[in-house]
Scaffold this motif. Sequence first.
Motif, PDB file in Angstrom:
ATOM      1  N   ASP A   1      42.027  37.020  46.011  1.00 54.39           N
ATOM      2  CA  ASP A   1      41.401  38.136  45.294  1.00 54.39           C
ATOM      3  C   ASP A   1      42.329  38.807  44.279  1.00 54.39           C
ATOM      4  O   ASP A   1      41.998  39.853  43.732  1.00 54.39           O
ATOM      5  CB  ASP A   1      40.932  39.198  46.306  1.00 54.39           C
ATOM      6  CG  ASP A   1      39.810  38.686  47.211  1.00 54.39           C
ATOM      7  OD1 ASP A   1      39.189  37.666  46.853  1.00 54.39           O
ATOM      8  OD2 ASP A   1      39.573  39.310  48.268  1.00 54.39           O
TER       9      ASP A   1
ATOM     10  N   LYS B   1      39.284  34.939  40.127  1.00 53.66           N
ATOM     11  CA  LYS B   1      39.079  36.086  40.991  1.00 53.66           C
ATOM     12  C   LYS B   1      37.593  36.351  41.208  1.00 53.66           C
ATOM     13  O   LYS B   1      36.810  36.233  40.272  1.00 53.66           O
ATOM     14  CB  LYS B   1      39.740  37.305  40.323  1.00 53.66           C
ATOM     15  CG  LYS B   1      39.710  38.568  41.142  1.00 53.66           C
ATOM     16  CD  LYS B   1      40.430  39.703  40.409  1.00 53.66           C
ATOM     17  CE  LYS B   1      40.138  41.025  41.102  1.00 53.66           C
ATOM     18  NZ  LYS B   1      40.836  42.150  40.449  1.00 53.66           N
ATOM     19  N   GLY B   2      37.225  36.655  42.454  1.00 53.47           N
ATOM     20  CA  GLY B   2      35.860  37.108  42.719  1.00 53.47           C
ATOM     21  C   GLY B   2      34.842  36.006  42.861  1.00 53.47           C
ATOM     22  O   GLY B   2      33.646  36.279  42.927  1.00 53.47           O
ATOM     23  N   GLN B   3      35.283  34.761  42.884  1.00 52.20           N
ATOM     24  CA  GLN B   3      34.325  33.666  43.051  1.00 52.20           C
ATOM     25  C   GLN B   3      34.497  33.031  44.419  1.00 52.20           C
ATOM     26  O   GLN B   3      35.587  33.052  44.977  1.00 52.20           O
ATOM     27  CB  GLN B   3      34.553  32.599  41.976  1.00 52.20           C
ATOM     28  CG  GLN B   3      34.247  33.092  40.571  1.00 52.20           C
ATOM     29  CD  GLN B   3      34.424  31.992  39.532  1.00 52.20           C
ATOM     30  OE1 GLN B   3      34.656  30.843  39.887  1.00 52.20           O
ATOM     31  NE2 GLN B   3      34.317  32.362  38.273  1.00 52.20           N
ATOM     32  N   PRO B   4      33.425  32.428  44.970  1.00 51.95           N
ATOM     33  CA  PRO B   4      33.608  31.682  46.216  1.00 51.95           C
ATOM     34  C   PRO B   4      34.550  30.504  45.973  1.00 51.95           C
ATOM     35  O   PRO B   4      34.708  30.050  44.838  1.00 51.95           O
ATOM     36  CB  PRO B   4      32.195  31.183  46.548  1.00 51.95           C
ATOM     37  CG  PRO B   4      31.292  31.662  45.484  1.00 51.95           C
ATOM     38  CD  PRO B   4      32.060  32.387  44.440  1.00 51.95           C
TER      39      PRO B   4
ATOM     40  N   TYR C   1      45.707  30.941  39.340  1.00 54.96           N
ATOM     41  CA  TYR C   1      44.567  30.075  39.686  1.00 54.96           C
ATOM     42  C   TYR C   1      44.722  28.709  39.045  1.00 54.96           C
ATOM     43  O   TYR C   1      45.328  28.612  37.975  1.00 54.96           O
ATOM     44  CB  TYR C   1      43.244  30.743  39.245  1.00 54.96           C
ATOM     45  CG  TYR C   1      42.975  32.043  39.971  1.00 54.96           C
ATOM     46  CD1 TYR C   1      42.476  32.057  41.270  1.00 54.96           C
ATOM     47  CD2 TYR C   1      43.259  33.264  39.358  1.00 54.96           C
ATOM     48  CE1 TYR C   1      42.247  33.259  41.934  1.00 54.96           C
ATOM     49  CE2 TYR C   1      43.027  34.465  40.012  1.00 54.96           C
ATOM     50  CZ  TYR C   1      42.520  34.450  41.302  1.00 54.96           C
ATOM     51  OH  TYR C   1      42.298  35.628  41.961  1.00 54.96           O
TER      52      TYR C   1
ATOM     53  N   ALA D   1      40.198  28.685  45.028  1.00 54.99           N
ATOM     54  CA  ALA D   1      39.655  29.783  44.219  1.00 54.99           C
ATOM     55  C   ALA D   1      40.000  29.468  42.773  1.00 54.99           C
ATOM     56  O   ALA D   1      41.171  29.304  42.441  1.00 54.99           O
ATOM     57  CB  ALA D   1      40.290  31.104  44.651  1.00 54.99           C
TER      58      ALA D   1
ATOM     59  N   SER E   1      35.662  26.704  45.898  1.00 56.51           N
ATOM     60  CA  SER E   1      34.886  25.505  45.589  1.00 56.51           C
ATOM     61  C   SER E   1      35.742  24.267  45.817  1.00 56.51           C
ATOM     62  O   SER E   1      36.966  24.332  45.795  1.00 56.51           O
ATOM     63  CB  SER E   1      34.384  25.573  44.140  1.00 56.51           C
ATOM     64  OG  SER E   1      35.451  25.846  43.270  1.00 56.51           O
TER      65      SER E   1
ATOM     66  N   ASN F   1      33.863  29.394  53.062  1.00 54.51           N
ATOM     67  CA  ASN F   1      33.371  30.643  52.456  1.00 54.51           C
ATOM     68  C   ASN F   1      32.732  31.573  53.491  1.00 54.51           C
ATOM     69  O   ASN F   1      32.881  32.789  53.405  1.00 54.51           O
ATOM     70  CB  ASN F   1      32.414  30.337  51.297  1.00 54.51           C
ATOM     71  CG  ASN F   1      33.180  29.864  50.068  1.00 54.51           C
ATOM     72  OD1 ASN F   1      34.119  30.532  49.623  1.00 54.51           O
ATOM     73  ND2 ASN F   1      32.815  28.702  49.546  1.00 54.51           N
TER      74      ASN F   1
END
Lengths: 341, 341
Positions: free
Chosen positions: A50, A13-16, A58, A10, A18, A317
């Motif tokens: 999250d 926050k809030g992203q798939p 991150y 991640a 990768s 995901n």
Amino acid sequence: MSTRIQSWAAMAKGQPLSPYTFEFGPLGADEVEVVVEHCGLCHSDLSVIDSEWGESPYPVVAGHEVIGRVVALGEHAQGLKLGQRVGIGWNASSCMHCQVCLGGEHQLCRTAQPTIMGHHGGFAERVRAHWLWTAPVPEGLDAAKAGPLLCGGITVFSPFLNFDIKPTHRVGVVGIGGLGHLAIKFAKAWGCEVTAFTSSESKRDEAMQMGAHRVVSSVDTASMKSVFGQLDMVLVTVNVMLNWKDLMRTLRPNGRLHVVGVVPQPMAIEAGVLIGGQRSVSGSPTGSRQDIDTMLEFAARHGVVPQTEHFPMSRINDALEHLRAGKARYRVVLEADFAQA
Amino acid sequence: MSTRIQSWAAMAKGQPLSPYTFEFGPLGADEVEVVVEHCGLCHSDLSVIDSEWGESPYPVVAGHEVIGRVVALGEHAQGLKLGQRVGIGWNASSCMHCQVCLGGEHQLCRTAQPTIMGHHGGFAERVRAHWLWTAPVPEGLDAAKAGPLLCGGITVFSPFLNFDIKPTHRVGVVGIGGLGHLAIKFAKAWGCEVTAFTSSESKRDEAMQMGAHRVVSSVDTASMKSVFGQLDMVLVTVNVMLNWKDLMRTLRPNGRLHVVGVVPQPMAIEAGVLIGGQRSVSGSPTGSRQDIDTMLEFAARHGVVPQTEHFPMSRINDALEHLRAGKARYRVVLEADFAQA
């Protein structure tokens, strides 16, 4: 050891998640490097991905129910050998010199290093941990299903070990999910009478198949009343607000309400119920390395493994979505499928 | 045994106690009759006299910290002899056949008969109780001061016995009153490091003299912070709402907040603090007969007695006023002075 490690991260926050590659530094003297084969997916992974517990550092490479094989041992690593199958759970290291570490309760160390915060976890080709936090997996356990025991399993097993639960006791389990379904299986194997509490009628039959002797609807007053005064321990595996008053009433004298789910608001506990029946409310985090070893041995002997659904890690995901939607029955395990470099 | 018994009774809520005579029925086979010499005055007496726990069954003859001598034994009474000095506390009888009674924890019997509700207590010439609830007083104890041990004493001693408190532990006591000052003395005699919490600066020196190693102001944030993370058990002897969050923070890993005072509103307990440090919140009522015997022997060996103020029983209303005004330092004992019939 300077090859780049592939992972799923991640980035914010809030992203798939990768694809993400990183490099390990030199292997620490006490560290073990493990090639990931399987990695369970736990609600705590979602919480960190999250930023539910405050802003996470991150990129987050989550995954803390790792099963894999030892590929490198630091010069001071003890009790392990190359090629050995091992598991890594919530903690990747602890200080080793504070009072609780000295006492063997390393899981209570205030400066323990979680595997997935400020450290890269098991959604990767390889993961590292202190040798103490790298637990050998017994031969008798199905490696593809063992991952969730390293966090979910030890979390619900530890109260049985550390709060003096006996096979003669009557145990309630609140919530039939990733943790709760393992709690039912462990309680059954421990020899206890097992009551499952659920708000989901659809899980009733499965709970009985897992070993529950009865299922109580936690949202039905009459159903709750049927177990008032009957249980020695009620293990709360969910992290939602409950009717604490009624749950406390299900306890016998000397009974214990034990929480392993981080309920967000303070629990309202009546002093009179504690005093009158000499009752307790308590909580615990995962478990010590010694307890993890004990749990794995017990699980192997009794055939306790989670009910799992398997996704290749490349579909991580989809797996996260499945868990977020409350559809996991009951624990998702990811199978490492990184392309060979 | 058909003589009329003189006593002091509350005839209704909110009235001073008045002289009251009653007649005992035939002595039960398991009963013991005791001539009252001394009787401690406990906050629970006020609660029942004042109908604080629901309407009390008037007339109320309170008094449940009785010291006296056996004057009659029912035919099945065991382990006692005529003339023996004994004590009677919160319970006058229990069912003897439920699971907790069978297990020796008669104090947890759901149908236990309190000495002062629906039964006449120790503010009287004589009192009766089941032989099991009539405890011999060891020779080495000062009978005039021993009464408060039968309720206040056992209430604070029981947690040490039943919740595995060790002499190596650090114990906090919240409230320096009738129960709290005995808790400090017992904790000291138990070998523990003792921290007294009080909101009353005037009690600081006395707490130190009783055996506290330090005194913390429960209303001063800096003072509270000085003990964060340090205590194995915090024993709450008051029945007022406290800053539970800060009190929980004073606990070490595996620490326990234990309440013996019936706090009126639910306590707000955070799951995270329970889980992170594997902590507990618990409570207990008085204690079993076995524990009372153990406590009396321990008190005699270590010279643990309450700090008392003495009133003749004929001045019982003055004594009640003294207690109501919060002036008791720290336990009031009434001396029976009924006129000979």
